[in-house]
Design a protein around this motif. Structure first.
Motif, PDB file in Angstrom:
ATOM      1  N   ARG A  93       0.833  -1.201   0.000  1.00 58.47           N
ATOM      2  CA  ARG A  93       0.000   0.000   0.000  1.00 58.47           C
ATOM      3  C   ARG A  93       0.860   1.240   0.000  1.00 58.47           C
ATOM      4  O   ARG A  93       1.952   1.246   0.554  1.00 58.47           O
ATOM      5  N   ARG A  94       0.308   2.298  -0.528  1.00 53.16           N
ATOM      6  CA  ARG A  94       0.924   3.612  -0.367  1.00 53.16           C
ATOM      7  C   ARG A  94       0.620   4.046   1.069  1.00 53.16           C
ATOM      8  O   ARG A  94      -0.506   3.876   1.540  1.00 53.16           O
ATOM      9  N   PRO A  95       1.608   4.608   1.780  1.00 53.57           N
ATOM     10  CA  PRO A  95       1.321   5.022   3.157  1.00 53.57           C
ATOM     11  C   PRO A  95       0.194   6.054   3.187  1.00 53.57           C
ATOM     12  O   PRO A  95       0.085   6.890   2.290  1.00 53.57           O
ATOM     13  N   ARG A  96      -0.622   5.965   4.216  1.00 51.59           N
ATOM     14  CA  ARG A  96      -1.655   6.980   4.430  1.00 51.59           C
ATOM     15  C   ARG A  96      -1.228   7.830   5.597  1.00 51.59           C
ATOM     16  O   ARG A  96      -1.021   7.340   6.704  1.00 51.59           O
ATOM     17  N   GLY A  97      -1.085   9.110   5.342  1.00 51.88           N
ATOM     18  CA  GLY A  97      -0.756  10.022   6.429  1.00 51.88           C
ATOM     19  C   GLY A  97      -1.957  10.253   7.318  1.00 51.88           C
ATOM     20  O   GLY A  97      -3.071   9.776   7.038  1.00 51.88           O
ATOM     21  N   ARG A  98      -1.728  10.996   8.382  1.00 52.40           N
ATOM     22  CA  ARG A  98      -2.761  11.158   9.402  1.00 52.40           C
ATOM     23  C   ARG A  98      -2.846  12.624   9.774  1.00 52.40           C
ATOM     24  O   ARG A  98      -1.848  13.240  10.156  1.00 52.40           O
ATOM     25  N   LEU A  99      -4.027  13.170   9.622  1.00 54.92           N
ATOM     26  CA  LEU A  99      -4.228  14.578   9.977  1.00 54.92           C
ATOM     27  C   LEU A  99      -5.187  14.638  11.163  1.00 54.92           C
ATOM     28  O   LEU A  99      -6.364  14.287  11.024  1.00 54.92           O
ATOM     29  N   ALA A 100      -4.680  15.072  12.297  1.00 48.29           N
ATOM     30  CA  ALA A 100      -5.554  15.263  13.461  1.00 48.29           C
ATOM     31  C   ALA A 100      -5.867  16.749  13.550  1.00 48.29           C
ATOM     32  O   ALA A 100      -4.959  17.584  13.530  1.00 48.29           O
ATOM     33  N   VAL A 101      -7.139  17.061  13.603  1.00 48.16           N
ATOM     34  CA  VAL A 101      -7.551  18.460  13.739  1.00 48.16           C
ATOM     35  C   VAL A 101      -7.935  18.640  15.207  1.00 48.16           C
ATOM     36  O   VAL A 101      -8.917  18.059  15.674  1.00 48.16           O
ATOM     37  N   VAL A 102      -7.110  19.388  15.912  1.00 50.45           N
ATOM     38  CA  VAL A 102      -7.155  19.343  17.376  1.00 50.45           C
ATOM     39  C   VAL A 102      -7.563  20.686  17.965  1.00 50.45           C
ATOM     40  O   VAL A 102      -6.873  21.696  17.779  1.00 50.45           O
ATOM     41  N   GLY A 103      -8.662  20.707  18.695  1.00 50.62           N
ATOM     42  CA  GLY A 103      -9.072  21.903  19.429  1.00 50.62           C
ATOM     43  C   GLY A 103      -8.387  21.941  20.780  1.00 50.62           C
ATOM     44  O   GLY A 103      -8.354  20.937  21.484  1.00 50.62           O
ATOM     45  N   LEU A 104      -7.815  23.098  21.113  1.00 51.06           N
ATOM     46  CA  LEU A 104      -7.040  23.212  22.354  1.00 51.06           C
ATOM     47  C   LEU A 104      -7.845  23.813  23.500  1.00 51.06           C
ATOM     48  O   LEU A 104      -7.316  24.025  24.587  1.00 51.06           O
ATOM     49  N   GLY A 105      -9.120  24.117  23.256  1.00 54.07           N
ATOM     50  CA  GLY A 105      -9.904  24.743  24.319  1.00 54.07           C
ATOM     51  C   GLY A 105      -9.612  26.232  24.399  1.00 54.07           C
ATOM     52  O   GLY A 105      -8.815  26.776  23.639  1.00 54.07           O
ATOM     53  N   PRO A 106     -10.272  26.914  25.342  1.00 52.93           N
ATOM     54  CA  PRO A 106     -10.234  28.372  25.370  1.00 52.93           C
ATOM     55  C   PRO A 106      -8.926  28.958  25.900  1.00 52.93           C
ATOM     56  O   PRO A 106      -8.682  30.148  25.717  1.00 52.93           O
ATOM     57  N   GLY A 107      -8.101  28.168  26.522  1.00 55.69           N
ATOM     58  CA  GLY A 107      -6.832  28.734  27.001  1.00 55.69           C
ATOM     59  C   GLY A 107      -6.240  27.980  28.176  1.00 55.69           C
ATOM     60  O   GLY A 107      -5.070  27.648  28.165  1.00 55.69           O
ATOM     61  N   ALA A 108      -7.061  27.684  29.179  1.00 50.90           N
ATOM     62  CA  ALA A 108      -6.517  27.040  30.379  1.00 50.90           C
ATOM     63  C   ALA A 108      -6.039  25.632  30.052  1.00 50.90           C
ATOM     64  O   ALA A 108      -6.680  24.916  29.282  1.00 50.90           O
ATOM     65  N   ARG A 109      -4.923  25.282  30.667  1.00 48.05           N
ATOM     66  CA  ARG A 109      -4.347  23.960  30.395  1.00 48.05           C
ATOM     67  C   ARG A 109      -5.309  22.831  30.768  1.00 48.05           C
ATOM     68  O   ARG A 109      -5.408  21.823  30.081  1.00 48.05           O
ATOM     69  N   ASP A 110      -6.054  23.001  31.863  1.00 46.06           N
ATOM     70  CA  ASP A 110      -6.917  21.885  32.257  1.00 46.06           C
ATOM     71  C   ASP A 110      -8.214  21.841  31.453  1.00 46.06           C
ATOM     72  O   ASP A 110      -9.070  20.995  31.690  1.00 46.06           O
ATOM     73  N   LEU A 111      -8.352  22.722  30.488  1.00 43.27           N
ATOM     74  CA  LEU A 111      -9.462  22.595  29.543  1.00 43.27           C
ATOM     75  C   LEU A 111      -8.984  22.050  28.194  1.00 43.27           C
ATOM     76  O   LEU A 111      -9.736  21.996  27.234  1.00 43.27           O
ATOM     77  N   VAL A 112      -7.717  21.649  28.133  1.00 49.70           N
ATOM     78  CA  VAL A 112      -7.233  20.892  26.969  1.00 49.70           C
ATOM     79  C   VAL A 112      -7.601  19.437  27.264  1.00 49.70           C
ATOM     80  O   VAL A 112      -7.265  18.923  28.326  1.00 49.70           O
ATOM     81  N   THR A 113      -8.306  18.779  26.362  1.00 47.92           N
ATOM     82  CA  THR A 113      -8.747  17.420  26.690  1.00 47.92           C
ATOM     83  C   THR A 113      -7.563  16.449  26.653  1.00 47.92           C
ATOM     84  O   THR A 113      -6.597  16.663  25.911  1.00 47.92           O
ATOM     85  N   PRO A 114      -7.657  15.387  27.447  1.00 49.80           N
ATOM     86  CA  PRO A 114      -6.600  14.367  27.386  1.00 49.80           C
ATOM     87  C   PRO A 114      -6.422  13.838  25.964  1.00 49.80           C
ATOM     88  O   PRO A 114      -5.313  13.541  25.546  1.00 49.80           O
ATOM     89  N   ARG A 115      -7.491  13.770  25.210  1.00 46.33           N
ATOM     90  CA  ARG A 115      -7.348  13.263  23.840  1.00 46.33           C
ATOM     91  C   ARG A 115      -6.548  14.241  22.981  1.00 46.33           C
ATOM     92  O   ARG A 115      -5.763  13.837  22.137  1.00 46.33           O
ATOM     93  N   ALA A 116      -6.759  15.519  23.211  1.00 51.54           N
ATOM     94  CA  ALA A 116      -5.969  16.509  22.465  1.00 51.54           C
ATOM     95  C   ALA A 116      -4.490  16.346  22.804  1.00 51.54           C
ATOM     96  O   ALA A 116      -3.630  16.368  21.917  1.00 51.54           O
ATOM     97  N   VAL A 117      -4.200  16.161  24.085  1.00 53.64           N
ATOM     98  CA  VAL A 117      -2.794  15.975  24.484  1.00 53.64           C
ATOM     99  C   VAL A 117      -2.227  14.735  23.801  1.00 53.64           C
ATOM    100  O   VAL A 117      -1.120  14.766  23.255  1.00 53.64           O
TER     101      VAL A 117
END
Ligand code: SAH
Length: 666
Positions: free
Chosen positions: A421-445
């Motif tokens: 197969r031709r490699p398939r790249g991966r594009l994650a479109v990641v929302g970081l939340g409004p600013g505070a670190r603890d509003l960045v989701t674990p999945r985003a991290v």
């Protein structure tokens, strides 16, 4: 033996829990009620291999300082705070086992281990946690990565892997590859104790792409810092933003340029003449003689199989194995078996796929028959209606850009062929939340650490720079380069990389997801990670303004004509929706918000609650609950959202509340 010491009742509970969890391995030294804590600690320090002190680190440091002899003799020491929130590996992280002990303590007490020794904290990706299977000795190679030993990286094709540390360098750039016998000397070994920082150039491939010196940010429009609007630049576009939109910044810069020498300047052990290597390949290759090599197996191979009715599992498995072995291909790279629809229930083939742990893909005979193959034959044509099963199915399963790499081989009742197969790249479109670190989701991290390339607005990159693995490539640009950013993210993913395109709040709300996905073809994988969008962050601060139907409207008329915006505001007004205005007002765009509010006022009383939230969850956060009549639009800027209630919204105890239903109204 592990000595347990406490000074308070909470500490005693902690000691008892550890003692109960580790029977026979601990000694309770008590709380120093009958003698000074200092002497209790001294006794325990002399008698134990390890200590857990339920004390503040400051107190522990003062008590331990006079007792220290040397890292070879001292016990490993962990301190735990009063609330059992953190277990700090204070002394003897490696030699004394304190890092491991901190984790063990944490698993009993539910605390977080705090580990600060260099190799553990740099976040080197664990080879056994890569998204693909591996062959070869993981332990010594992981050790080499942690020691900072040079590791060569051989890649046949670019697959979307996380970033490797900066000590992992593409093979063609290392002296070993150019014929020199030994691996390059680790620069850290020549750094003396009194010269704690070592200049370490990044891998050449990274520098090659640099369009500006590291740390030279692309100039931003002067008001970039207070706009927060990635898709609708308010300020003038800079020529730098147009012509040279990306600054390549190896990540994190401090580790790229100035690598702290580890305190013990340990000399990484060279792995014989061959050195250390990571191979990303589906081929069975020997690695370098005398070296240590780990082979990462991308899911690049598909095996087409055919079989006569009743063919046995062993025969199919055996043929697939021998076909791969003779072609020098790795079984762990097989991602699917493929065959004709008519064989979807052929037990031997189904069982073979199960044995390899891969799906069985099936194709219609007519589709297989249309696929050009090197070795068509009459037998399958008569049996299932296509002149080729194995080769044609392999080619179809490999998809666009795939290639048949092993032509059909036969056993008594089965056939097999292999395509890549031709490699398939991966594009994650990641929302970081409004600013505070603890509003960045674990999945985003997790996605930020899963990516080897980060694309985003420079101010957002700054928000999460410390979360990135060393070696991550960062392509950042200023406001005004949105299309460029979207194109770059997609192009990097198309080249096979694991890319994270980041945005504040939710990356799909007035942000980068749509321009990026408008660019993207179906040859990459796209993963969306939702983020806390500004409207929700603001609502939580205001009270419960979104308790009933609501809408978001951007007042930026850069991309949308004003009459369209006004029509939407009017519709929201008429249908009594709660409205959150994004991009409400900037220096150059002052009249739109008052105009929008006046449209709403045609349908709502002057006492309608309005929430104004500036910089939600950031240090300069400001929250105001007011009314349509009293709102001072001068307090609104581009880092603000304005939420206007519906006709049922109320201010209750200073909080904005929109009733869940309309019954309250009556
Ligand atoms: N993708 C972002 C929105 C981008 S549009 C999200 O989902 O939040 C930019 C606008 O969002 C700003 O003009 C402002 O109106 C709003 N905004 C973004 N972050 C904000 C914050 N922390 N506090 C208040 N408003 C914010």
């Amino acid at each position: 033996m592990i000595g347990l010491i406490h000074a308070t009742a909470a500490g005693r509970t902690g000691c008892e829990r550890l003692a109960a969890a580790w029977p026979g391995r601990t000694v309770l030294y008590g709380d120093g009620a009958d003698r000074p804590l200092r002497s209790v600690v001294a006794t325990a320090f002399a008698e134990c291999d390890q200590l857990v002190l339920f004390l503040a680190t400051g107190a522990a440091v003062r008590l331990l300082a006079p007792l220290l002899r040397g890292k070879a003799e001292d016990p490993g020491v962990v301190t735990v705070d009063e609330a059992h929130r953190h277990a700090v590996a204070l002394l003897g992280g490696h030699g004394g086992g304190a890092n491991v002990l901190a984790s063990a303590v944490s698993s009993v007490l539910g605390s977080a281990p705090v580990i600060t020794t260099a190799t553990d904290s740099v976040g080197t990706p664990a080879l056994d946690a890569l998204p693909y299977p591996t062959d070869g000795p993981l332990a010594p190679l992981t050790r080499a990565l942690l020691d900072g030993a040079p590791v060569r990286l051989h890649t046949d094709q670019t697959w979307p892997l996380p970033a490797f540390p900066l000590t992992v360098v593409p093979a063609e750039w290392t002296p070993a590859h150019s014929g020199e016998p030994s691996p390059p000397e680790d620069p850290r070994t020549s750094a003396g104790q009194d010269q704690p920082f070592t200049l370490r150039p990044g891998p050449p491939a990274q520098r090659e792409l640099t369009s500006a010196p590291p740390n030279t940010a692309v100039p931003r429009p002067p008001d970039a810092a207070d706009t927060g609007e990635p898709t609708s630049p308010e300020g003038p576009r800079t020529s730098a933003g147009q012509d040279q939109p990306f600054t390549l910044r190896p990540e994190p810069p401090a580790q790229h340029e100035l690598t702290p020498a580890p305190p013990n300047t340990a000399v990484p052990r060279p792995a014989g003449a061959g050195g250390y290597a990571v191979w990303v390949t589906d081929r069975v290759v020997g690695g370098d003689e005398g070296g240590v090599a780990v082979f990462v197996r991308p899911p690049s191979l598909v095996v087409g199989v055919g079989g006569s009715r009743g063919v046995g599992r062993e025969e199919v498995v055996g043929l697939v194995r021998s076909t791969l072995a003779e072609a020098g291909l790795a079984q762990k790279s097989v991602s699917a078996l493929a065959t004709v629809d008519a064989k979807a229930g052929e037990e031997g083939i189904v069982a073979a796929a199960a044995e390899f742990g891969v799906p069985l893909l099936t194709y219609a005979a007519a589709e297989l028959a249309r696929t050009a193959v090197p070795n068509p034959s009459a037998a399958p044509l008569a049996a299932v209606g296509t002149p080729s099963v194995a080769e044609a199915a392999a080619i179809l399963a490999a998809g666009t850009g795939g290639q048949l790499i092993v032509e059909k081989r036969k056993s008594a009742m089965a056939t097999a062929a292999v395509a890549r197969r031709r490699p398939r790249g991966r594009l994650a479109v990641v929302g970081l939340g409004p600013g505070a670190r603890d509003l960045v989701t674990p999945r985003a991290v997790a996605e930020l650490r899963r990516a080897s390339v980060i694309v985003g607005l420079d101010q957002y990159v700054d928000q999460i720079r410390d979360l990135l693995l060393p070696g991550t490539r960062v392509l950042e640009s200023g406001l005004g380069a949105e299309e460029e950013r979207a194109r770059t993210a997609v192009a990097e993913a198309r080249a096979g990389h694991a890319v994270a395109l980041i945005g504040s709040g939710d990356a799909g709300v007035y942000a980068m997801a749509s321009p990026a996905l408008a660019e993207a073809a179906d040859d990459i994988d796209v993963i969306g990670v939702p983020g806390v969008t500004a409207a929700l962050a603001a609502a939580a601060l205001l009270g419960a303004p979104l308790g009933h139907d609501h809408v978001s409207i951007s007042l930026s008329d850069l991309h949308t004509p004003w009459d369209v915006i006004e029509r939407r505001v009017r519709a929201a007004a008429e249908s009594d929706l709660v409205v959150t205005f994004y991009n409400p007002r900037s220096r150059g765009r002052a009249w739109q918000l008052p105009k929008a509010l006046s449209v709403l006022a045609e349908h709502r009383t002057p006492l309608t609650p309005v929430g104004v939230v500036h910089a939600a969850s950031r240090p300069d956060e400001r929250v105001e609950v007011t009314t349509l009549a009293d709102l001072d639009v001068g307090t609104v800027d581009m880092v603000t959202v304005v939420t206007v209630g519906n006709t049922a919204s109320r201010i209750v105890s200073g909080r904005m509340v929109t009733p869940r239903g309309y019954r309250w109204q009556t």
